[in-house]
Design a protein around this motif. Structure first.
Motif, short mmCIF file in Angstrom:
data_model
loop_
_atom_site.label_atom_id
_atom_site.label_comp_id
_atom_site.label_asym_id
_atom_site.label_seq_id
_atom_site.Cartn_x
_atom_site.Cartn_y
_atom_site.Cartn_z
N HIS A 1 2.08 2.59 8.95
CA HIS A 1 1.63 1.23 8.69
C HIS A 1 0.54 1.14 7.63
CE1 HIS A 1 3.54 -1.44 11.79
NE2 HIS A 1 3.87 -0.25 12.27
N ASP A 2 0.01 2.28 7.21
CA ASP A 2 -1.03 2.28 6.19
C ASP A 2 -0.98 3.61 5.45
OD1 ASP A 2 -3.20 1.47 4.65
OD2 ASP A 2 -4.30 0.68 6.36
N TRP A 3 -1.85 3.77 4.47
CA TRP A 3 -1.81 5.00 3.69
C TRP A 3 -2.25 6.19 4.55
CZ3 TRP A 3 -6.62 7.36 2.42
CH2 TRP A 3 -7.75 6.57 2.62
N VAL A 4 -1.58 7.31 4.35
CA VAL A 4 -1.83 8.52 5.13
C VAL A 4 -3.14 9.14 4.67
CG1 VAL A 4 -1.01 10.83 5.68
CG2 VAL A 4 0.61 8.92 5.56
N VAL B 1 0.86 -1.17 0.00
CA VAL B 1 0.00 0.00 0.00
C VAL B 1 0.91 1.23 0.00
CG1 VAL B 1 -0.24 0.29 2.50
CG2 VAL B 1 -2.14 0.94 1.01
N CYS B 2 0.38 2.40 -0.43
CA CYS B 2 1.21 3.53 -0.85
C CYS B 2 2.17 4.10 0.20
CB CYS B 2 0.32 4.65 -1.37
SG CYS B 2 -0.77 4.19 -2.73
N SER B 3 1.65 4.75 1.23
CA SER B 3 2.49 5.57 2.10
C SER B 3 3.61 4.80 2.80
CB SER B 3 1.62 6.30 3.13
OG SER B 3 0.66 7.11 2.50
N PRO B 4 3.32 3.67 3.45
CA PRO B 4 4.42 2.96 4.10
C PRO B 4 5.46 2.47 3.12
CG PRO B 4 2.40 1.65 4.15
CD PRO B 4 2.02 3.02 3.69
N SER B 5 5.01 2.10 1.92
CA SER B 5 5.95 1.63 0.91
C SER B 5 6.90 2.74 0.49
CB SER B 5 5.15 1.10 -0.29
OG SER B 5 5.97 0.39 -1.17
N ARG B 6 6.36 3.92 0.27
CA ARG B 6 7.19 5.06 -0.11
C ARG B 6 8.15 5.45 1.01
NH1 ARG B 6 4.75 8.45 -4.32
NH2 ARG B 6 3.38 7.06 -5.50
N ALA B 7 7.67 5.39 2.25
CA ALA B 7 8.53 5.73 3.38
C ALA B 7 9.69 4.74 3.50
CB ALA B 7 7.70 5.75 4.66
N THR B 8 9.44 3.47 3.25
CA THR B 8 10.52 2.48 3.28
C THR B 8 11.52 2.77 2.17
OG1 THR B 8 9.14 0.77 4.27
CG2 THR B 8 11.07 0.03 3.05
N LEU B 9 11.03 3.14 1.00
CA LEU B 9 11.91 3.45 -0.13
C LEU B 9 12.88 4.57 0.23
CD1 LEU B 9 11.93 2.38 -3.16
CD2 LEU B 9 10.78 4.52 -3.72
N PHE B 10 12.38 5.61 0.90
CA PHE B 10 13.22 6.77 1.20
C PHE B 10 14.11 6.57 2.42
CE2 PHE B 10 10.88 8.97 -1.98
CZ PHE B 10 11.62 10.08 -2.32
N THR B 11 13.65 5.81 3.40
CA THR B 11 14.38 5.69 4.67
C THR B 11 15.14 4.38 4.84
OG1 THR B 11 12.52 4.67 5.86
CG2 THR B 11 12.60 7.10 5.78
N GLY B 12 14.77 3.36 4.09
CA GLY B 12 15.33 2.03 4.34
C GLY B 12 14.75 1.36 5.55
N GLN B 13 13.75 1.98 6.17
CA GLN B 13 13.15 1.44 7.38
C GLN B 13 11.81 0.77 7.06
OE1 GLN B 13 12.91 4.31 10.62
NE2 GLN B 13 14.50 5.53 9.64
N ILE B 14 11.53 -0.32 7.75
CA ILE B 14 10.24 -0.97 7.60
C ILE B 14 9.19 -0.19 8.40
CG2 ILE B 14 11.36 -3.20 7.23
CD1 ILE B 14 10.49 -3.98 10.09
N PRO B 15 7.90 -0.43 8.16
CA PRO B 15 6.87 0.36 8.86
C PRO B 15 6.99 0.36 10.38
CG PRO B 15 5.87 -0.77 7.02
CD PRO B 15 7.30 -1.26 7.08
N SER B 16 7.35 -0.76 10.98
CA SER B 16 7.46 -0.78 12.44
C SER B 16 8.59 0.08 12.95
CB SER B 16 7.63 -2.22 12.93
OG SER B 16 6.42 -2.94 12.82
N GLN B 17 9.47 0.53 12.07
CA GLN B 17 10.53 1.46 12.45
C GLN B 17 10.16 2.91 12.16
OE1 GLN B 17 13.61 -0.55 10.04
NE2 GLN B 17 14.77 -0.81 11.94
N GLN B 18 9.59 3.17 10.98
CA GLN B 18 9.29 4.56 10.62
C GLN B 18 7.86 4.97 10.96
OE1 GLN B 18 7.09 4.29 8.07
NE2 GLN B 18 7.81 2.75 6.64
N GLY B 19 7.02 4.03 11.35
CA GLY B 19 5.74 4.38 11.96
C GLY B 19 4.55 4.52 11.05
#
Length: 476
Positions: free
Chosen positions: A95-98, A75-93
């Motif tokens: 977990h679903d689309w904003v 799903v969009c937002s967590p996927s994009r955040a992982t792309l930019f940070t290298g962090q999985i959702p449980s790290q960058q917070g």
């Protein structure tokens, strides 16, 4: 066990195939093209004989095509955040689309406290520009090193006369959204041609709504038999509304393919601009989607959230991926290594000979920059994913999806069941396999300090600022 994956024959052969000198070049520029809701099977280069994507196909064939590139969250937002940070959702917070934090009084920039590869580029002299979809909070203002900011207000947008943020002001721009996003990206490239630049071209297509598509693209598919759709009936027990509206709908198929062709046309415009400015040799072009997409496979239409419980089928997790950089990335090559979005930032930074992310957190990502240059690599073909109450481990032959709170888990023997049809999770003959996969999955998440089920097990959306504070209190 690690296996040696022979991605190319020899690096020297790769350079010769490109017709360039044997030493790899450091690109001066990077263009990242990111689409939304697109799986690999919607490009001709992946074997689709009905879709018309000549520009993407050419760039992919001149560069390196990845056939097993996975997103981390479907799903969009967590996927994009992982792309930019290298962090999985449980790290960058995320977990679903904003939903509610994109603009207005409740706007919240989710990546403000995170290290991103775009900030590293900005710190090392790159001009950093966005044109299109951001969808990681507070769309009105530039973030993460960007100094050129033409952003969609939310995660979606209409396709005619879209509202966009430019210099902090939101107004409608006349025309077709995909063309407008490209126009602004080309303007940024023009402005930046005398400097190193990173251009993030972020299309919302082929996401819904399936309207506003120019007739010239629709006309290409009016007589299409759509043999490349499986024609599976609606999966009634688990289908959400998006699937119910679109499975079996010919108009939806026509619009979807037409929107992909419109993207391809605009990718061609970007390639021509780089050629005209004599920047092609100095520019790394990357094409990705933020996650995959089911187009009637399993009787569903959509991504991970088009079903209940959420799904992590390969069609939702696999993305189109190719890298094009003449003289440095060997042309005509295909890689079958398993990559995930948490590998992207380490790879790009190493490829550009820039320092790694300094996030202060354990990061899962591995760089495959050597593979891009045509070298042999030791590579462990296993990927992990998570989406709210779902966590996944997938290797070449098995996939295990663990769900909490009473949702059914899944185990698939991919060698004998590549379509993920027969769930073996409760079959007693496979109890040992399930246990070993779950143990390995748990160890991986624990190594990232994300073993606590409170970080992910709840089925309610976790992307609010208050949740970020919970993460910080837990030391994540």
């Amino acid at each position: 066990m690690k296996r040696r994956d022979f991605i190319t024959t020899t690096a020297a052969a790769g350079w010769a195939a490109c017709g360039k000198h044997s030493e790899p070049q450091r690109p001066q520029n990077v263009v990242l093209i990111l689409t939304d809701d697109q799986g690999p099977r919607t490009l001709g280069v992946y074997g689709n004989h009905e879709i018309r994507t000549p520009h993407c196909d050419r760039l992919a064939r001149e560069g390196m095509l990845f056939t097993r590139a996975f997103c981390t969250t479907p799903v969009c937002s967590p996927s994009r955040a992982t792309l930019f940070t290298g962090q999985i959702p449980s790290q960058q917070g995320i977990h679903d689309w904003v939903r509610n934090e994109n603009e207005g009084e409740g706007a919240y920039a989710f990546l403000d406290d995170e290290a991103t590869f775009s900030e590293v580029l900005a710190a090392h002299g790159y001009r950093v520009g966005l044109s299109g979809k951001w969808h990681m909070g507070d769309s009105a203002r530039p973030q993460e090193g960007f100094d050129y900011w033409f952003a969609m207000p939310t995660g979606g947008n209409r396709y005619q006369n879209p509202p966009m943020y430019w210099n902090g002001e939101k107004r409608a721009y006349p025309g077709y959204t995909t063309d407008i996003v490209t126009d602004k990206a080309l303007a940024f490239i023009d402005e930046s041609k005398d400097h190193p630049f990173f251009c993030f071209v972020s299309y919302n297509a082929p996401h819904t709504p399936y309207s506003g598509t120019p007739e010239k693209y629709l006309d290409l598919y009016r007589d299409c038999p759509f043999e490349t759709f499986p024609g599976e009936p609606l999966n009634e027990p688990i289908a959400h509304n998006l699937s119910r509206r679109n499975v079996g709908n010919r108009e939806s198929k026509m619009h979807y393919y037409a929107m992909v062709t419109a993207i391809d046309h605009n990718v061609g415009r970007i390639a021509v601009k780089l050629d005209d400015l004599k920047l092609s040799q100095d520019t790394l072009i990357i094409f990705l989607s933020d996650h995959g997409f089911l187009l009637e496979q399993h009787g569903l239409w959509g991504k991970g959230n088009t079903s209940w419980p959420f799904n992590m089928y390969d069609e939702s997790m696999l993305v189109p991926a190719f890298f094009h950089h003449p003289g440095s990335i060997p042309g005509g090559r295909t890689s079958r290594i398993f990559t995930s979005f948490y590998d992207f930032a380490p790879t790009i930074l190493e490829y550009l000979d820039l320092p790694p992310l300094a996030s202060g957190k354990p990061l899962a990502g591995r760089s495959y920059a050597a593979a891009l240059r045509g070298a042999e690599m030791e590579w462990d073909n296993v990927v992990y994913g998570e989406y709210q109450y779902c966590r996944m481990i997938r290797d070449e032959y098995w996939k295990y999806i663990h769900r909490t709170e009473g949702f059914e888990s899944e185990l698939y023997d991919l060698r004998n069941d590549p379509g993920e049809r027969l769930n073996l999770a409760e079959h007693e003959d496979y109890a040992g396999r399930k246990m070993s996969l779950k143990r390995r999955m748990d160890e991986w998440f624990t190594s990232l300090e994300c073993g606590d089920e409170d970080l992910w097990k709840n089925a309610e959306q976790k992307n609010l600022p208050s949740y970020r504070r919970v993460l910080k209190n837990k030391g994540a």
